[in-house]
Motif scaffolding. Structure first.
Motif, PDB file in Angstrom:
ATOM      1  N   HIS A 250       2.658 -13.648  -1.787  1.00  0.00           N
ATOM      2  CA  HIS A 250       1.674 -12.593  -1.736  1.00  0.00           C
ATOM      3  C   HIS A 250       0.595 -12.915  -2.736  1.00  0.00           C
ATOM      4  CE1 HIS A 250       4.670 -10.789   0.627  1.00  0.00           C
ATOM      5  NE2 HIS A 250       5.517 -10.787  -0.375  1.00  0.00           N
ATOM      6  N   ASP A 251      -0.442 -13.377  -2.207  1.00  0.00           N
ATOM      7  CA  ASP A 251      -1.534 -13.832  -3.033  1.00  0.00           C
ATOM      8  C   ASP A 251      -1.836 -12.808  -4.107  1.00  0.00           C
ATOM      9  OD1 ASP A 251      -4.857 -15.036  -2.270  1.00  0.00           O
ATOM     10  OD2 ASP A 251      -3.786 -14.784  -4.131  1.00  0.00           O
ATOM     11  N   PRO A 252      -1.673 -13.185  -5.347  1.00  0.00           N
ATOM     12  CA  PRO A 252      -1.934 -12.234  -6.420  1.00  0.00           C
ATOM     13  C   PRO A 252      -3.374 -11.764  -6.425  1.00  0.00           C
ATOM     14  CG  PRO A 252      -1.574 -14.455  -7.278  1.00  0.00           C
ATOM     15  CD  PRO A 252      -1.234 -14.482  -5.828  1.00  0.00           C
ATOM     16  N   GLN A 253      -4.219 -12.539  -5.828  1.00  0.00           N
ATOM     17  CA  GLN A 253      -5.616 -12.132  -5.740  1.00  0.00           C
ATOM     18  C   GLN A 253      -5.781 -11.028  -4.710  1.00  0.00           C
ATOM     19  OE1 GLN A 253      -8.428 -14.145  -7.083  1.00  0.00           O
ATOM     20  NE2 GLN A 253      -6.944 -15.051  -8.449  1.00  0.00           N
ATOM     21  N   ASP A 254      -4.830 -10.941  -3.863  1.00  0.00           N
ATOM     22  CA  ASP A 254      -4.952 -10.009  -2.766  1.00  0.00           C
ATOM     23  C   ASP A 254      -4.191  -8.737  -3.076  1.00  0.00           C
ATOM     24  OD1 ASP A 254      -4.561 -10.274   0.818  1.00  0.00           O
ATOM     25  OD2 ASP A 254      -5.025  -8.603  -0.469  1.00  0.00           O
ATOM     26  N   PRO A 255      -4.901  -7.658  -3.309  1.00  0.00           N
ATOM     27  CA  PRO A 255      -4.229  -6.420  -3.663  1.00  0.00           C
ATOM     28  C   PRO A 255      -3.422  -5.837  -2.531  1.00  0.00           C
ATOM     29  CG  PRO A 255      -6.561  -6.039  -3.312  1.00  0.00           C
ATOM     30  CD  PRO A 255      -6.345  -7.516  -3.217  1.00  0.00           C
ATOM     31  N   LEU A 256      -3.569  -6.406  -1.375  1.00  0.00           N
ATOM     32  CA  LEU A 256      -2.813  -5.865  -0.251  1.00  0.00           C
ATOM     33  C   LEU A 256      -1.344  -6.179  -0.376  1.00  0.00           C
ATOM     34  CD1 LEU A 256      -5.120  -6.716   2.711  1.00  0.00           C
ATOM     35  CD2 LEU A 256      -4.588  -4.466   1.796  1.00  0.00           C
ATOM     36  N   TYR A 257      -1.051  -7.226  -1.081  1.00  0.00           N
ATOM     37  CA  TYR A 257       0.315  -7.681  -1.087  1.00  0.00           C
ATOM     38  C   TYR A 257       1.021  -7.217  -2.333  1.00  0.00           C
ATOM     39  CZ  TYR A 257      -1.519 -10.484   2.605  1.00  0.00           C
ATOM     40  OH  TYR A 257      -2.119 -10.883   3.743  1.00  0.00           O
ATOM     41  N   THR A 258       2.063  -6.511  -2.124  1.00  0.00           N
ATOM     42  CA  THR A 258       2.857  -6.072  -3.250  1.00  0.00           C
ATOM     43  C   THR A 258       4.014  -7.015  -3.417  1.00  0.00           C
ATOM     44  OG1 THR A 258       4.144  -4.675  -1.812  1.00  0.00           O
ATOM     45  CG2 THR A 258       2.284  -3.674  -2.950  1.00  0.00           C
ATOM     46  N   LEU A 259       4.608  -6.932  -4.558  1.00  0.00           N
ATOM     47  CA  LEU A 259       5.664  -7.864  -4.890  1.00  0.00           C
ATOM     48  C   LEU A 259       7.012  -7.245  -4.644  1.00  0.00           C
ATOM     49  CD1 LEU A 259       4.082  -9.096  -8.170  1.00  0.00           C
ATOM     50  CD2 LEU A 259       3.956 -10.115  -5.905  1.00  0.00           C
ATOM     51  N   PRO A 260       7.935  -8.092  -4.303  1.00  0.00           N
ATOM     52  CA  PRO A 260       9.266  -7.569  -4.061  1.00  0.00           C
ATOM     53  C   PRO A 260       9.987  -7.279  -5.359  1.00  0.00           C
ATOM     54  CG  PRO A 260       9.290  -9.922  -3.829  1.00  0.00           C
ATOM     55  CD  PRO A 260       7.866  -9.537  -4.122  1.00  0.00           C
ATOM     56  N   GLY A 261      11.092  -6.618  -5.210  1.00  0.00           N
ATOM     57  CA  GLY A 261      11.965  -6.360  -6.342  1.00  0.00           C
ATOM     58  C   GLY A 261      11.252  -5.623  -7.450  1.00  0.00           C
ATOM     59  N   ALA A 360      -4.090  -3.488  11.472  1.00  0.00           N
ATOM     60  CA  ALA A 360      -5.231  -2.682  11.073  1.00  0.00           C
ATOM     61  C   ALA A 360      -5.723  -3.017   9.674  1.00  0.00           C
ATOM     62  CB  ALA A 360      -4.861  -1.202  11.159  1.00  0.00           C
ATOM     63  N   CYS A 361      -4.812  -3.211   8.770  1.00  0.00           N
ATOM     64  CA  CYS A 361      -5.230  -3.400   7.374  1.00  0.00           C
ATOM     65  C   CYS A 361      -4.659  -4.671   6.754  1.00  0.00           C
ATOM     66  CB  CYS A 361      -4.834  -2.186   6.539  1.00  0.00           C
ATOM     67  SG  CYS A 361      -3.052  -1.931   6.417  1.00  0.00           S
ATOM     68  N   ASN A 362      -3.957  -5.445   7.532  1.00  0.00           N
ATOM     69  CA  ASN A 362      -3.396  -6.718   7.054  1.00  0.00           C
ATOM     70  C   ASN A 362      -2.267  -6.551   6.050  1.00  0.00           C
ATOM     71  OD1 ASN A 362      -4.829  -8.363   8.636  1.00  0.00           O
ATOM     72  ND2 ASN A 362      -6.217  -9.125   7.062  1.00  0.00           N
ATOM     73  N   LYS A 363      -1.934  -5.344   5.759  1.00  0.00           N
ATOM     74  CA  LYS A 363      -0.818  -5.163   4.840  1.00  0.00           C
ATOM     75  C   LYS A 363       0.467  -5.599   5.529  1.00  0.00           C
ATOM     76  CE  LYS A 363       1.165  -1.641   1.823  1.00  0.00           C
ATOM     77  NZ  LYS A 363       1.250  -2.600   0.693  1.00  0.00           N
ATOM     78  N   ARG A 364       1.313  -6.242   4.770  1.00  0.00           N
ATOM     79  CA  ARG A 364       2.530  -6.778   5.374  1.00  0.00           C
ATOM     80  C   ARG A 364       3.754  -6.031   4.877  1.00  0.00           C
ATOM     81  NH1 ARG A 364       1.016 -11.997   7.380  1.00  0.00           N
ATOM     82  NH2 ARG A 364       3.203 -12.522   7.697  1.00  0.00           N
ATOM     83  N   PHE A 365       4.755  -5.995   5.717  1.00  0.00           N
ATOM     84  CA  PHE A 365       5.952  -5.232   5.402  1.00  0.00           C
ATOM     85  C   PHE A 365       7.201  -6.068   5.651  1.00  0.00           C
ATOM     86  CE2 PHE A 365       2.608  -2.306   6.339  1.00  0.00           C
ATOM     87  CZ  PHE A 365       2.747  -1.324   5.374  1.00  0.00           C
ATOM     88  N   THR A 366       8.223  -5.689   4.957  1.00  0.00           N
ATOM     89  CA  THR A 366       9.492  -6.406   5.107  1.00  0.00           C
ATOM     90  C   THR A 366      10.253  -5.919   6.325  1.00  0.00           C
ATOM     91  OG1 THR A 366      10.558  -4.802   3.674  1.00  0.00           O
ATOM     92  CG2 THR A 366       9.740  -6.809   2.644  1.00  0.00           C
TER      93      THR A 366
END
Length: 482
Positions: A250-261, A360-366
DNA sequence: CTGGGGAGGGGGCCC
DNA sequence: AGGGCCCCCTCCCCA
């Protein structure tokens, strides 16, 4: 390799011994220390070799181990010193020692135990992508933390894509087999010697033998204490590597991606703030590097899943019939689950895999259900509640308001209160339509649409026609191939 | 500063 | 085995 490592270590020490400042007396501490270390290393090596020889010749073996019917013979003191499990087992007194078989294992295969036993007696851990999970699971069962750490490093290295482009060219294949060599056998052997090493363990060093498509991992054996300290301070430690891995995905530059755990919350606020404003992003092709990274990560995750042995289990407890109840243990943490499928799902929080992107927003989910929930809440205004006054609305009375890709409902009264010009109304009241996600598109049958969510070429719809937004299940590897 | 609500993530379990 | 549902927890935002 081990021999070579040892030789190098001795040579290094020898060089240090010879290099002495002018005037430094020969009886100063450094020289004595190097001499002692020199001898210690040689002695350890020789002793371990002797023990291994004795094991192979079944000399003085006083412990019989039955693994899925296959008998292994070993020395109790060596097992005791190497494994927490055996420490507990063998310290329970002489009761269990009279039997011809001292321990029976059915939770891992003889092949896996061979790897473990070879490591105990030689310091060499023969890992491959096919056995690493099972070896890790067995090590977890046998409470051999250093082996677990090596396995983590191996998995991390297999997953590592940060240097994907250059590395992949130089090293055509991700390691198929890997041999870990440790300096001095097992953790406990070291612990019992001089405690924490005065020399911090050097970072693990990868060498690859391209001609044989083989990799060797050379690293100083991490005893428990030192590895713990390394894990706290060294960013390349296994535990942090896992998080680093997740951050890679999850590109740290990309606020869309949150980190696991534990890391996953970090970017969340940013995510929420960006939900409404990032729609333009969804119209742009994803950064190729990031996409490629995600692709490779997904492939590696799949490979990891594929290598899950039939039983990655621990005996959690016994039922009333004294039958062991198997649970699936996560190789990365202490979590256990009843079903393999649940373990696979759980592993995503370690691998960082997010296979369900929101179109729609490129946010990704597990998980698919999380994506669905997100889509319905954020992009389809499925909640029949007025966003302003929180009153209940119906499909008819709740007007859908668009805000970028975000949609929500407002009751008539609240709509009138606010200046109508300020509110971008959904002319189609699209939220009343059945979502493409659930019913498919163009009359497709539900079953089909569920499996092959429409991948449209028109990504522009993300911005303005939220009701028609289509959630796309991306198979990164397929995308990559295309 | 604090409490409530929204959103997301994860576990258990049923179908 | 996968999908889905329910529940709980955490984090963040906002009043």
């Amino acid at each position: 390799m081990q021999k070579k490592l040892k030789t190098e270590m001795v040579e290094d020490l020898g060089a240090s011994r010879l290099y002495r400042a002018p005037g430094e007396s020969s009886h100063q501490q450094p020289q004595r220390w190097f001499n002692a270390a020199d001898i210690t290393v040689a002695h350890q090596s020789s002793l371990l070799k002797q023990l291994n020889q004795q094991r192979r010749q079944e000399l003085f073996c006083d412990c019989n181990l039955l693994v899925e019917g296959q008998l292994f013979r070993a020395h109790r003191n060596v097992l005791f010193a190497s494994s927490g499990y055996f420490r507990m087992l063998l310290s329970q007194g002489p009761d269990g020692l009279a039997d011809s078989v001292d321990a029976t294992f059915d939770v891992f295969s003889p092949e896996t135990f061979t790897v473990i036993l070879d490591f105990i007696y030689s310091g060499q851990l023969d890992l491959s992508s096919h056995n690493v999970i099972e070896v890790m699971s067995a090590a977890s069962y046998l409470q051999m933390n250093n082996v677990i750490n090596y396995c983590k490093n191996f998995i991390k290295s297999s997953l590592d894509i940060s240097v994907k482009d250059e590395e992949s060219e130089r090293c055509p294949s991700v390691s198929e087999t890997c041999s870990f060599t440790s300096g001095a056998g097992d953790e406990t052997l070291e612990q019992q010697q001089q405690g924490p090493s005065s020399v911090s363990p050097p970072p693990a060093l990868w060498t690859r033998d391209n001609s044989r498509s083989q990799s060797s991992f050379i690293g100083k054996d991490l005893d428990q204490e030192s590895s713990a300290s390394v894990m706290k301070t060294n960013p390349s430690s296994p535990a942090e590597d896992l998080h680093a891995e997740a951050e890679d995905l999850h590109d740290p530059q990309d606020p869309l991606y949150t980190l696991p755990g534990s890391e996953r919350r970090r970017g969340k606020g940013g995510t929420k703030r960006k939900v409404g404003s990032n729609s333009n992003r969804s119209n742009q092709p994803e950064d190729l590097d990031m996409q490629e990274a995600r692709t490779q990560k997904a492939e590696k995750a799949e490979e990891l899943y594929a290598t899950l042995p039939p039983i990655v289990g621990v005996i959690g407890h016994f039922n009333k019939d004294s039958n062991a109840i198997m649970r699936f243990k996560c190789p990365f943490c202490t979590h256990t689950v009843k079903r393999k499928a649940d373990l696979k799902r759980h592993l995503r929080c370690h691998t960082g895999e997010r296979p369900y992107p929101c179109q729609a927003c490129n946010k990704r989910f597990t998980r698919l259900e999380h994506l669905r929930s997100h889509f319905e809440t954020i992009h389809q205004a499925r909640k029949l509640v007025c966003r302003k006054c929180k009153c209940q609305v119906t499909e008819d009375t709740g007007h859908v308001v668009c805000e970028g890709t975000r949609r929500y409902r407002m009751c008539t009264a609240c709509i009138q209160e606010v200046d109508c010009d300020d509110i971008p109304m959904d002319s189609l009241d699209g939220a009343n339509e059945e979502p493409a996600l659930l019913l498919g598109v163009d009359g497709e049958e539900e079953g089909d649409s569920k499996r092959s969510w429409m991948v449209t070429d028109d990504d522009d719809l993300a911005e303005d026609s939220g009701a028609d937004l289509i959630i796309q299940q991306v198979d990164d590897s397929d995308e990559e191939l295309e």
